[in-house]
Design a protein around this motif. Structure first.
Motif, short mmCIF file in Angstrom:
data_model
loop_
_atom_site.label_atom_id
_atom_site.label_comp_id
_atom_site.label_asym_id
_atom_site.label_seq_id
_atom_site.Cartn_x
_atom_site.Cartn_y
_atom_site.Cartn_z
N GLY A 249 5.40 7.76 0.48
CA GLY A 249 6.06 8.75 1.53
C GLY A 249 6.22 10.16 0.96
N GLN A 250 5.82 10.59 -0.04
CA GLN A 250 5.91 11.73 -0.56
C GLN A 250 5.04 12.98 -0.53
N ILE B 196 0.92 -1.25 -0.03
CA ILE B 196 -0.03 0.07 -0.09
C ILE B 196 0.89 1.30 -0.15
N THR B 197 0.66 2.00 -1.15
CA THR B 197 1.51 3.16 -1.10
C THR B 197 0.51 4.43 -0.30
N VAL B 198 1.38 5.42 0.40
CA VAL B 198 0.70 6.40 0.92
C VAL B 198 1.58 7.63 0.65
N ASN B 199 0.62 8.55 -0.04
CA ASN B 199 1.47 9.86 -0.65
C ASN B 199 0.36 10.86 -0.11
N LEU C 280 8.00 18.93 -5.71
CA LEU C 280 8.03 17.85 -4.26
C LEU C 280 8.60 18.65 -3.22
N TRP C 281 7.60 18.56 -2.07
CA TRP C 281 7.84 19.20 -1.03
C TRP C 281 9.10 18.50 -0.08
#
Length: 303
Positions: free
Chosen positions: A245-246, A178-181, A257-258
């Protein structure tokens, strides 16, 4: 991007950015659960999506409670048989300077943005882990959460918390695929219309259909909600399987991109730091280049 066969839930999806996200996901092939607290607006959003050939259903509930989050998961499973993507977009504003902000102002914003993101993500991740096919969490942040903003103690704190959730959950959910952005959008919405610097341009767009000037779209990264939808579809797709994680900014013609918070200067003193030693060293070491705060107001370039 082809999201055929995927199912997404978008909170706060009846208007503005949320509606743009839901329509873009449906256009890419995903079936969408349109969540909003406004029943009529949610119904109209579903009608827009289905009129364009997409698949959508509404779930009318204000996010924040665990019960509301469970309803969103159940609605997706009952309507489409699965759930793959969560977009936590729901939000409200109760802007006041610190000394004028009431407990109710603070709690309402924290409950919707921060607790709503937490409870919805928890419910969805529990399901995704059982489903066993990975998934996507896309949490909506704000420049206010990255830099602070005058009069927005509650909102900035909630959005900063959401950025921290992105980083934490990307580690916790990685093993399950599972990606989380986070996305950090800037667009013409009912919220940004309340900001004096943006209000004239939002009004000109809404009332007369005037396009935003190039300096605003490019230099400030400010555009219409649809400008932010491409990033969301990308992050929901297989092409973004390695992105997690971005916190990614988007708006107008700008994609960014922060950075994650990190130490920018360091000094050492053997035996530790006394108050006097810090005072002597501050201006020439760690305090030499203090960090800025706040969101700069847009300024039209001089002609």
């Amino acid at each position: 991007m082809d999201l055929t066969g995927k199912v997404a839930t978008v909170t706060g999806a009846a208007r503005g950015l949320g509606l743009a996200y839901a329509r873009a996901l449906a256009t890419a092939g995903a079936s969408v659960v349109v969540n909003d607290a406004d029943e009529q607006a949610a119904k109209e959003a579903v009608e827009l999506i289905t009129a364009d050939g997409g698949a959508a259903v509404a779930e009318v509930v204000a996010v924040g409670t665990a019960e509301a989050a469970d309803r969103l998961v159940t609605r997706a499973l009952d309507a489409f048989g699965r759930l793959d993507v969560l977009v936590t977009n729901a939000g409200i504003l109760r802007d006041r300077v610190l000394w004028k902000m009431s407990d109710e102002d603070f709690d309402a914003v924290i409950d919707t943005h921060l607790r709503g993101t937490f409870t919805c993500a928890r419910a969805v991740v529990r399901h995704l882990r059982e489903q066993g096919q990975g998934g996507r969490l896309i949490l909506v942040g704000s420049p206010a959460g990255q830099r602070g903003n005058f009069g927005q103690t509650n909102y900035a704190a909630a959005k900063a918390g959401i950025a921290a959730m992105v980083r934490t959950w990307s580690m916790e959910c990685a093993k399950a695929g599972i990606t989380v952005n986070g996305i950090v959008p800037v667009a013409a919405t009912a919220m940004t219309k309340t900001i004096p610097a943006f209000a004239p341009y939002v009004e000109a767009y809404e009332e007369r259909g005037e396009a935003f000037p190039a300096w605003l779209r490019q230099g400030e990264g400010f555009g219409v909600p649809e400008d932010a939808a491409g990033l969301l579809v990308f992050l929901a797709s297989a092409e973004a399987a390695d992105v997690t994680g971005q916190c990614v900014g988007v708006g107008g013609d700008k994609l960014s991109l922060w950075s994650h918070p990190q130490e920018v200067s360091v000094a050492y003193a053997e035996g530790g730091w006394s108050p006097d030693a810090i005072a002597r060293a501050w201006a020439t070491s760690v305090g030499r280049d203090p960090q800025t705060v706040g969101i700069p107001a847009p300024r039209e370039p001089a002609r």
